[in-house]
Design an enzyme around this catalytic site. Structure first.
Site: not given
Lengths: 140, 140
Positions: A8, A81, A130
């Site tokens: 994502h 992010h 991440e």
């Protein structure tokens, strides 16, 4: 280390409700999951499905939320992010540490129920990154 | 309007060569395309394939490059834009204009050889958004 799926893109917002309306009514998203709180991380999140991944809307939760400082600099919100999948979170942590990259804290349970960690953006070309262990049944 | 595939995430960098090394050696990207110049847009670009999309590395090209101001604020680079696919660029332009969103210039040929335009980030939740007509043979 082999580059995994882009799970994502995290997008910070001052209002998840307003962002849901935007992604539904303007961008035409047809699958928007129910928002939920992640108190341990100081965020409220909502996943918007795209045909090949997800947008993670992130709103500050509580006074200590790390999203407040981002929104102070970007009041309208913005890209926060990128999250990539790995098959083994411990191996990934060792890999990035071996490359001299700063892992921000210990792996912890993320929004998809698997272990995640973040890498310092200053070590990652300016991108807060991440790393997420691939959720069960979503391996590729 | 129906939300299309996230074609790529644009990531600005002061050095495409350094970023290629990073994505190859640290992130483990196995398919990195040859960089090329787009003088009309003032950028040099390089696509890094992920299993479900691409990262577009963007370096300033020429003194008038729009990337200079981004790098002035983010010297290490960082997330620059999100690009979504649409089946018909003209219909998409009319749609977003009808929603009161500022389209930045007329549709023009983008890095994948199809028509693209950008939308003003202040109208898009802080996200500089590129809309791209789906490249031939890549429809979903």
């Amino acid at each position: 280390m082999k580059l995994g799926r882009l799970n994502h893109v995290g997008v910070a917002t001052p209002s998840i409700e307003a962002s849901i309306a935007f992604w539904r009514d303007v961008m035409g998203a047809q699958d928007i999951r129910a928002p939920f709180d992640m108190p341990a991380q100081g965020v409220r999140v909502c996943f918007v499905d795209t045909p090949n991944g997800q947008i993670e809307l992130i709103e500050p939760l509580g006074e200590a939320s790390p999203i407040h400082s981002f929104l102070a600099k970007n009041p309208a919100g913005g890209q926060h992010h990128l999250c990539f999948e790995v098959p083994d979170i411990r191996a990934a942590k060792a890999w990035f540490e071996g490359q001299g990259k700063r892992v921000l804290g210990e792996p912890r349970i993320g929004a998809h129920g698997t272990l995640i960690f973040f890498l310092h953006p200053a070590d990652m070309g300016g991108v807060l990154t991440e790393i997420m262990e691939t959720p069960e049944g979503e391996g590729h």
